[in-house]
Motif scaffolding. Structure first.
Motif, PDB file in Angstrom:
ATOM      1  N   ARG A 146       1.381   3.856  -3.441  1.00  0.00           N
ATOM      2  CA  ARG A 146       0.822   5.773  -2.948  1.00  0.00           C
ATOM      3  C   ARG A 146       1.670   6.185  -3.760  1.00  0.00           C
ATOM      4  NH1 ARG A 146       2.052   9.651   0.448  1.00  0.00           N
ATOM      5  NH2 ARG A 146       0.554  11.757  -0.048  1.00  0.00           N
ATOM      6  N   VAL A 151      -3.423   4.729   3.396  1.00  0.00           N
ATOM      7  CA  VAL A 151      -3.542   5.816   2.907  1.00  0.00           C
ATOM      8  C   VAL A 151      -4.131   7.085   3.399  1.00  0.00           C
ATOM      9  CG1 VAL A 151      -4.117   6.525   0.375  1.00  0.00           C
ATOM     10  CG2 VAL A 151      -3.852   4.029   0.246  1.00  0.00           C
ATOM     11  N   TYR A 168      -8.885   9.773  -5.670  1.00  0.00           N
ATOM     12  CA  TYR A 168      -8.760   8.992  -4.261  1.00  0.00           C
ATOM     13  C   TYR A 168      -9.288   7.851  -5.165  1.00  0.00           C
ATOM     14  CZ  TYR A 168      -8.984   7.738   0.830  1.00  0.00           C
ATOM     15  OH  TYR A 168      -8.659   7.097   1.316  1.00  0.00           O
ATOM     16  N   ARG A 222      -7.509   5.208  -6.802  1.00  0.00           N
ATOM     17  CA  ARG A 222      -6.493   5.539  -6.267  1.00  0.00           C
ATOM     18  C   ARG A 222      -5.997   4.218  -5.972  1.00  0.00           C
ATOM     19  NH1 ARG A 222      -4.431   9.902  -5.193  1.00  0.00           N
ATOM     20  NH2 ARG A 222      -4.948   9.806  -3.254  1.00  0.00           N
ATOM     21  N   VAL A 223      -7.078   4.845  -4.877  1.00  0.00           N
ATOM     22  CA  VAL A 223      -7.740   3.367  -3.406  1.00  0.00           C
ATOM     23  C   VAL A 223      -8.107   2.003  -4.578  1.00  0.00           C
ATOM     24  CG1 VAL A 223      -8.926   2.392  -1.843  1.00  0.00           C
ATOM     25  CG2 VAL A 223      -8.121   4.669  -1.740  1.00  0.00           C
ATOM     26  N   SER A 224      -8.631   1.991  -5.391  1.00  0.00           N
ATOM     27  CA  SER A 224      -9.095   0.502  -6.507  1.00  0.00           C
ATOM     28  C   SER A 224      -8.261  -0.490  -6.816  1.00  0.00           C
ATOM     29  CB  SER A 224     -10.030   1.261  -7.112  1.00  0.00           C
ATOM     30  OG  SER A 224     -10.410   0.233  -8.093  1.00  0.00           O
ATOM     31  N   THR A 250      -5.443  -0.164  -5.942  1.00  0.00           N
ATOM     32  CA  THR A 250      -3.805  -0.585  -4.614  1.00  0.00           C
ATOM     33  C   THR A 250      -4.371  -1.783  -4.683  1.00  0.00           C
ATOM     34  OG1 THR A 250      -3.401   2.018  -4.889  1.00  0.00           O
ATOM     35  CG2 THR A 250      -2.979   0.216  -2.645  1.00  0.00           C
ATOM     36  N   GLU A 269      -6.973   1.211   2.694  1.00  0.00           N
ATOM     37  CA  GLU A 269      -7.540   2.536   2.965  1.00  0.00           C
ATOM     38  C   GLU A 269      -7.398   3.133   4.103  1.00  0.00           C
ATOM     39  OE1 GLU A 269     -11.817   4.696   1.496  1.00  0.00           O
ATOM     40  OE2 GLU A 269     -12.000   1.848   1.715  1.00  0.00           O
ATOM     41  N   GLY A 306       0.751  -0.996  -0.106  1.00  0.00           N
ATOM     42  CA  GLY A 306       0.064   0.148  -0.325  1.00  0.00           C
ATOM     43  C   GLY A 306       0.984   1.122  -0.225  1.00  0.00           C
TER      44      GLY A 306
END
Length: 218
Positions: A82, A141, A92, A95-97, A99, A138, A78
């Motif tokens: 980033r 991050v 956001y 980007r998390v998806s 990751t 999540e 993670g």
């Protein structure tokens, strides 16, 4: 098990798994422990919900060391993702998806690698504890964005530490036997939490942090 409480026996007779009953009764004890760490010792971690989830994820994994390994891999990937996605300047949630997708593939490779090394305990980890571990990203991050890398890493380490203690407590045979025989003992957590909720003294880490100031006040 011998000396099963009539209440526990009733739940089991209604078709509820004994393991499920025990875990649900242990939950108040685990979250009270987390509240104690936060209010008295001053360890923040990722709130109260996340360490509790990680604790139960550890309980669902054949060996604790594999749970810790998966936790560390999730956090490290993670953190690396980033930096890798920073140049793309995307929103956001996408980007998390991305990751989470990369972490899922990384965990799959890790499990297959465990199978190659004949580490059946690692290869046989079920999807649910893995999903719990992945959801930590999540939080991690978000902490990176709001508080910086160092603070996010400290929170992750604190979460791992509390979850480790919670796992040791929740898997303690004496505690399990006591709950099965006397399930009402979990009610003790209510006055304990009321006491913690009224705690207005310094936390242990604050005594350490401000020890020089406290010395001068004496």
């Amino acid at each position: 098990m011998q000396d099963i409480s009539p209440l526990i026996r009733y739940f089991v007779e209604q078709g509820v798994s004994l393991d499920t009953v025990i875990l649900l009764l242990i939950l108040p004890i685990v979250v009270t422990l987390i509240a104690f760490f936060r209010q008295v010792i001053g360890i923040k971690a990722f709130g109260i919900y996340t360490p509790a989830l990680v604790t139960f994820a550890f309980l669902a994994i054949p060996q604790l060391r594999y749970g810790v390994l998966i936790f560390i891999v999730v956090i490290l990937v993670g953190m690396l993702m980033r930096y890798a996605l920073k140049g793309l300047r995307i929103l956001y949630l996408p980007r998390v998806s991305i990751t989470l997708s990369v972490i899922a593939l990384t965990i799959l490779l890790l499990l297959s690698f465990g199978g190659t090394l004949h580490r059946t305990g690692l290869a046989s980890v079920s999807i649910f504890p893995i999903l719990i571990m992945i959801t930590i990203v999540e939080k991690f991050v978000a902490a990176q964005i709001e508080k910086g890398n160092r603070a996010a890493m400290i929170l992750a380490i604190e979460t791992l530490g509390i979850s480790w203690v919670g796992y040791k407590l929740a898997s303690w045979p004496l505690l399990i036997q006591s709950i099965v025989a006397f399930p009402w003992i979990i009610l003790i957590t209510i006055p304990i939490n009321i006491f913690l909720g009224k705690w207005d003294g310094l936390r242990l880490n604050e005594y350490i942090r401000f020890r020089e100031v406290l010395k001068n006040l004496k």
